[in-house]
Design a protein around this motif. Structure first.
Motif, PDB file in Angstrom:
ATOM      1  N   SER A  14       0.607  -0.735  -0.031  1.00 50.27           N
ATOM      2  CA  SER A  14      -0.173  -0.114  -0.059  1.00 50.27           C
ATOM      3  C   SER A  14       0.922   1.000  -0.085  1.00 50.27           C
ATOM      4  N   ILE A  17       0.919   5.362   0.730  1.00 54.16           N
ATOM      5  CA  ILE A  17      -0.675   6.133   1.074  1.00 54.16           C
ATOM      6  C   ILE A  17       0.043   6.932   1.525  1.00 54.16           C
ATOM      7  N   ASN A  77      -3.579  10.634   5.001  1.00 55.14           N
ATOM      8  CA  ASN A  77      -3.520   9.604   5.586  1.00 55.14           C
ATOM      9  C   ASN A  77      -4.060   8.504   4.105  1.00 55.14           C
ATOM     10  N   VAL A  90      -5.105   5.679   1.735  1.00 52.83           N
ATOM     11  CA  VAL A  90      -3.463   4.619   0.156  1.00 52.83           C
ATOM     12  C   VAL A  90      -4.502   5.203  -0.847  1.00 52.83           C
TER      13      VAL A  90
END
Length: 169
Positions: free
Chosen positions: A99, A101, A106, A108
């Motif tokens: 992922s 980010i 904050n 994805v």
């Protein structure tokens, strides 16, 4: 990223109050709040400059323009902006993906595939490369963080397993 621009307007060393100071930049997405700004009784002005999220440094030419008593005056400054925003890369061993980010929001922003048991991860901010360890393949992937593409793989040995433990502690 935000910053402030301050300055003053004077004509023949006399501060000028109530003068509109307009700004523009040669980098798209840069804005100024307020624009124009107005000088105070001392001829001083202040405006906030907002830069779009960047993942590296960028040189931006900022131009301030005013008209005082019919005279057009322009001042040009070049600022190098180093954005401190960064993306986080999180290994998801059970899902075989990573992922990405956005640390500013904050959220994805991307899910990278092509991994088998990714665990442990390292990064080199100078080269903008990310190195996740693929436990099931016993190799390191090399991700270009500007494109989020795997650009290389490195065969790993027992020493990488120790590196993996060090990185995830």
């Amino acid at each position: 990223m935000k910053g402030k621009i301050t300055g003053d307007v004077s004509l023949n060393n006399v501060p000028r109050a109530g003068v509109d100071v307009s700004f523009k930049a040669n980098t798209s997405g840069v804005s100024f709040i307020p624009n124009p700004t107005i000088t105070d009784v001392n001829g001083d002005y202040v405006t906030s400059v907002v830069f779009p999220p960047q993942k590296s440094s960028v040189a931006t030419r900022i131009t301030a323009s005013v008209t005082v008593d019919g005279q057009n005056v322009q001042s040009v400054g070049v600022a190098e902006v180093l954005c401190l925003l960064f993306d986080l890369y999180v290994t998801n061993a059970d899902s075989n993906n990573i992922s990405v980010i956005d640390s500013d929001t904050n959220t994805v922003i991307s899910t990278l595939t092509g991994f088998l048991g990714p665990t442990g991860i390292g990064a080199n901010p100078s080269t903008n490369l990310v190195y996740p360890y693929n436990r099931d393949l016993n190799l390191l992937s090399v991700i270009d963080a500007t494109t989020n593409l795997i650009i290389n793989t490195i065969t790993a040995g027992e020493q990488v397993v120790a590196l993996e433990l060090l990185l995830i502690q």
